[in-house]
Design an enzyme around this catalytic site. Sequence first.
Site, PDB file in Angstrom:
ATOM      1  N   ASP A  26      44.363  49.228  30.718  1.00 48.97           N
ATOM      2  CA  ASP A  26      43.874  49.066  32.096  1.00 48.97           C
ATOM      3  C   ASP A  26      44.577  47.882  32.755  1.00 48.97           C
ATOM      4  OD1 ASP A  26      42.472  47.225  30.415  1.00 48.97           O
ATOM      5  OD2 ASP A  26      40.937  46.959  31.953  1.00 48.97           O
ATOM      6  N   GLU A  68      39.522  45.958  29.422  1.00 51.73           N
ATOM      7  CA  GLU A  68      39.726  44.534  29.145  1.00 51.73           C
ATOM      8  C   GLU A  68      39.645  43.714  30.419  1.00 51.73           C
ATOM      9  OE1 GLU A  68      41.594  40.677  28.251  1.00 51.73           O
ATOM     10  OE2 GLU A  68      42.116  42.099  29.823  1.00 51.73           O
TER      11      GLU A  68
HETATM   12  N1  BES Z   1      46.251  38.902  29.204  1.00 50.75           N
HETATM   13  C1  BES Z   1      45.081  38.238  29.651  1.00 50.75           C
HETATM   14  C2  BES Z   1      44.642  37.097  28.752  1.00 50.75           C
HETATM   15  C3  BES Z   1      45.468  35.852  28.887  1.00 50.75           C
HETATM   16  C4  BES Z   1      45.755  35.314  30.126  1.00 50.75           C
HETATM   17  C5  BES Z   1      45.897  35.226  27.770  1.00 50.75           C
HETATM   18  C6  BES Z   1      46.495  34.166  30.237  1.00 50.75           C
HETATM   19  C7  BES Z   1      46.630  34.062  27.873  1.00 50.75           C
HETATM   20  C8  BES Z   1      46.933  33.543  29.101  1.00 50.75           C
HETATM   21  C9  BES Z   1      43.936  39.215  29.760  1.00 50.75           C
HETATM   22  O1  BES Z   1      44.310  40.483  30.192  1.00 50.75           O
HETATM   23  C10 BES Z   1      42.940  38.680  30.782  1.00 50.75           C
HETATM   24  O2  BES Z   1      43.266  38.525  31.913  1.00 50.75           O
HETATM   25  N2  BES Z   1      41.734  38.380  30.342  1.00 50.75           N
HETATM   26  C11 BES Z   1      40.653  37.991  31.184  1.00 50.75           C
HETATM   27  C12 BES Z   1      39.405  38.174  30.378  1.00 50.75           C
HETATM   28  C13 BES Z   1      38.162  38.272  31.186  1.00 50.75           C
HETATM   29  C14 BES Z   1      38.172  39.415  32.137  1.00 50.75           C
HETATM   30  C15 BES Z   1      36.967  38.353  30.248  1.00 50.75           C
HETATM   31  C16 BES Z   1      40.796  36.559  31.636  1.00 50.75           C
HETATM   32  O3  BES Z   1      41.294  35.699  30.895  1.00 50.75           O
HETATM   33  O4  BES Z   1      40.406  36.275  32.772  1.00 50.75           O
HETATM   34 ZN    ZN Z   2      45.795  41.318  29.473  1.00 49.93          ZN
END
Ligand code: BES
Ligand code: ZN
Length: 456
Positions: free
Chosen positions: A89, A154
């Site tokens: 997604d 996610e």
């Molecule tokens: N790929 C990211 C996680 C991420 C972002 C890891 C920046 C390292 C650095 C992931 O898809 C994401 O955006 N996660 C969300 C999680 C939330 C919706 C619970 C986030 O970090 O905001």
């Molecule tokens: Zn991500």
Amino acid sequence: MDSRVINFIEQNKDRFVEELKAFLRIPSISTDPKYKKDVRDCAQYVAAELKRIGIEDARLCETAGHPIVYAQWLQAPGRPTVLFYGHYDVQPVDPLNLWLSPPFEPDIRSGELYARGSADDKGQVFMHFKSLEAHFKNSGKLPVNVKILIEGEEECGSLNLDKFISDNKEMLKADLVVISDTPMFARGVPSICYGLRGLVYFQIDLTGTSTDLHSGSFGGTVANPAYVAARLLGEMKDPEGRVTIPGFYDDVKPLTGRERQEYASLPFDVEKYRRELGAPELWGEKGFTPLEQIWARPTFEVNGIVSGFTGEGAKTVIPARAMAKVSMRLVPDQDPDKIARLFEEHLRKVCPKTVELTITRMHGGKAWLAPIDHPAMAAASRAYQKGFGKKPVFVREGGSIPVVSTFAELLKIPSVLIGIGLPDENAHAPNEKLDLGNFQGGILSTAHLYEELAQI
Ligand code: BES
Ligand code: ZN
């Protein structure tokens, strides 16, 4: 590694990019119900692609939300089992007018592939598919047993994933998890991520009166919810950048002298960072460097706020309501439930009785720190070295991948985060992009990774 695998990756690189483009054309925006069908189409595309590369046992698993794609190939007896996790997604695309090419029409400019999801996370998921394909097509098998779990929620909080994992513990049993959903520390600096922040997210609604009011006729007699919201949110941090919620820092693991030294030794230019962000000045918790602030300190953020009149011209009005979305990034050992409770209690206490307050808790997850001495970490390091010709650095990240701590708790297995995004990839923003050199290096590195993991 078998030179046929390496040659295959080199010879097929253009085809890989074309195939990735097809994946990127599917607008799998999970948070917007309008795209429900596209999200399902995307899941189907993933399952079909897994079958195409040789993993016959690939299927959609229904959840209360978007489907999960699960696949497995378990014909390497005596070898470790790797659970690969990723998400198909993507984030919404607004503001659309700032995209230089349409978000779901992948476009290559200066060696970078622009499209929503190119880096986060479709490109990184696809790179694993292609390294697995390279193994399959050249030897008819994989170096390790592989289980693949690609979710479609996610970006909106993985609300149905924990249940799926706890309902399917036996099926998901593995020796370790591999994830590619993080950026590298910098261009040309392959990185293994060993820490993520956690998250708690809230919507806050303030209601002052039953309708908007003429500010001349009524101004000065009732509380203005926009004003109350601004004051309440403003007071969540003190002038030193510390969060004012009582007890907020109680469980924060302090940075060790060694960690501070390690972070300081990384090639990070604070002034360049400021310039690239376009910020007149940096601002954060006093006493910590930016890397420490992002990786090891919790924070409170206002993600959005709406109230009253924001259109053209002027309108003299007292808004009836104000709404804000706020979130806190957490670090080990803060517990999201405890922090959520402390925040709610504090907000109810400081909110004046002149407005009605509704607090709605949304998604979140725990922070995570990996056991860096696990042999899988050394295997990942060797794989990166072979794929990129450079030893990786070990870094933490400020973002969150809530399922990583679920894997640790429910399946009791470590996760290895080997990401090939870049800090300027524009994840969640307009003009998201993927460096195609990193994509190619990532395919080679993960092909090595599966082979290195056979040895642990
Ligand atoms: N790929 C990211 C996680 C991420 C972002 C890891 C920046 C390292 C650095 C992931 O898809 C994401 O955006 N996660 C969300 C999680 C939330 C919706 C619970 C986030 O970090 O905001
Ligand atoms: Zn991500």
